[in-house]
Enzyme design. Sequence first.
Site, PDB file in Angstrom:
ATOM      1  N   ILE A 131       0.851  -1.198   0.000  1.00 28.61           N
ATOM      2  CA  ILE A 131       0.000   0.000   0.000  1.00 28.61           C
ATOM      3  C   ILE A 131       0.884   1.246   0.000  1.00 28.61           C
ATOM      4  O   ILE A 131       1.746   1.381   0.863  1.00 28.61           O
ATOM      5  CB  ILE A 131      -0.900   0.063   1.259  1.00 28.61           C
ATOM      6  CG1 ILE A 131      -1.723  -1.208   1.410  1.00 28.61           C
ATOM      7  CG2 ILE A 131      -1.801   1.293   1.233  1.00 28.61           C
ATOM      8  CD1 ILE A 131      -2.480  -1.292   2.737  1.00 28.61           C
ATOM      9  N   LYS A 200       5.021  -0.022  13.176  1.00 30.16           N
ATOM     10  CA  LYS A 200       4.453   0.645  11.996  1.00 30.16           C
ATOM     11  C   LYS A 200       3.768   1.960  12.377  1.00 30.16           C
ATOM     12  O   LYS A 200       3.942   2.965  11.690  1.00 30.16           O
ATOM     13  CB  LYS A 200       3.500  -0.311  11.272  1.00 30.16           C
ATOM     14  CG  LYS A 200       4.251  -1.478  10.610  1.00 30.16           C
ATOM     15  CD  LYS A 200       3.295  -2.548  10.129  1.00 30.16           C
ATOM     16  CE  LYS A 200       4.032  -3.678   9.413  1.00 30.16           C
ATOM     17  NZ  LYS A 200       3.162  -4.849   9.177  1.00 30.16           N
TER      18      LYS A 200
HETATM   19  N1  HSE Z   1       3.920 -10.019   9.797  1.00 35.39           N
HETATM   20  C1  HSE Z   1       3.507  -8.857   9.063  1.00 35.39           C
HETATM   21  C2  HSE Z   1       1.992  -8.910   8.880  1.00 35.39           C
HETATM   22  C3  HSE Z   1       4.224  -8.812   7.744  1.00 35.39           C
HETATM   23  O1  HSE Z   1       1.379  -9.947   9.170  1.00 35.39           O
HETATM   24  O2  HSE Z   1       1.392  -7.906   8.499  1.00 35.39           O
HETATM   25  C4  HSE Z   1       4.246  -7.455   7.113  1.00 35.39           C
HETATM   26  O3  HSE Z   1       4.958  -6.514   7.858  1.00 35.39           O
END
Ligand code: HSE
Length: 407
Positions: A131, A200
Amino acid sequence: MVNIAVLGYGTVGSGVVEVINTNHDSINKKAGDDIKIKYVLDLRDFEGDPVQEILVHDFNIILEDKDVDIVVEVMGGVEPAYTFTKQSLLAGKSVCTSNKELVAKHGAELLAIAKKENVNFLFEASVGGGIPIIRPLNSSLTADEITEITGILNGTTNYILTEMSEKGAAFEDVLKDAQDKGYAERNPEADVEGYDACRKIAILTSLVAGSQVDYEDIHTEGITKITDVDFKYAKELNASIKLLGMSKKVDNTFYSMVAPFMIGKDHPLIGVNGVFNGIFVHGNVLDDVMFYGRGAGKLPTASAVVSDVVDAVKHKGTNIMTIWEERKTNLGLFEEFENRFFVRMKDKGLDDNQMLDIKNEFGDVLYVKASDVKEELAFITGPMNESVFAEHIANFDDVYSVIRIDF
Ligand code: HSE
């Protein structure tokens, strides 16, 4: 000709090679130059794979090769990714990475080095997989004061919660199924405890604030305590339960947290199901905007990495300004975050003054019933600070579940 080196031939690294090989004509056209993968670095050998011809085991070969313009770091983890990235930037090479641990921890420092060396440090794939969200925040949403960024930022947990919601299954059963299908890691801690989503939202909040947000400062809860019974109540409320990474700006202060929330049918993220991610942004002049797509997986993530490579080629000799200073953002205290809470507790029967106690502690609440759930009381509080809620809920025993409400 632009030479690139790919550090790590795992899922994303092999995806980057595949994307560049599959779409080479259109990628070169968009970049305005021919992109050639000169090296792939990995500790392993890949006999029978054409990559073996360009495989190296020693990073110094890449570092010392003046013809390598761009390094793609897709190894994951902080070390040696941090050292390799820093050395590459200092050697005048741009770096494109999908590594959220690296970006969350050292993003500000690496951006400052890139600026000084007049190269680029790009990390579109570090949040939301395929994205586009980093570039829009940096170059498209620049007319706005962003006052909220809330996302479903982890595909694994969103898959688990969606399966629990649709099949009425228990957390452990769905997790095992997700592991068998290869969606969830054998060690699922980073996903199910919310740590991945936390890194994130720390990256996104740092970009929105323009200064460092340490992920250690963000209150983080995972999904391991969510049960099939919670989903029965969610259904009664026409709601669902999602793991949200959230930052809200109130009076110039960002309040950030990661936790499961019950969200209603009108919430912009309600339709984000399965392994998909969604990111909702509110700007003071733009109003609402949503980003949706595949937040993980080999080719979607590689697509975002290669888009950074194209950007690095287009901006050779120019630093793309990204405001993320090393000074710390003044985050609001978690205790002052205001939320509404869904609570389930043991029903102690009519002889007990339980409902009166609940009124005394929380004021007027909304009681909720789920058709085949017995011997428990469930209610939703009005808005209150986290610290006030914590103080009052501590006066009850046999509390089965507490989930924040965002509707
Ligand atoms: N483990 C992460 C997820 C991978 O499931 O979104 C992507 O960062």
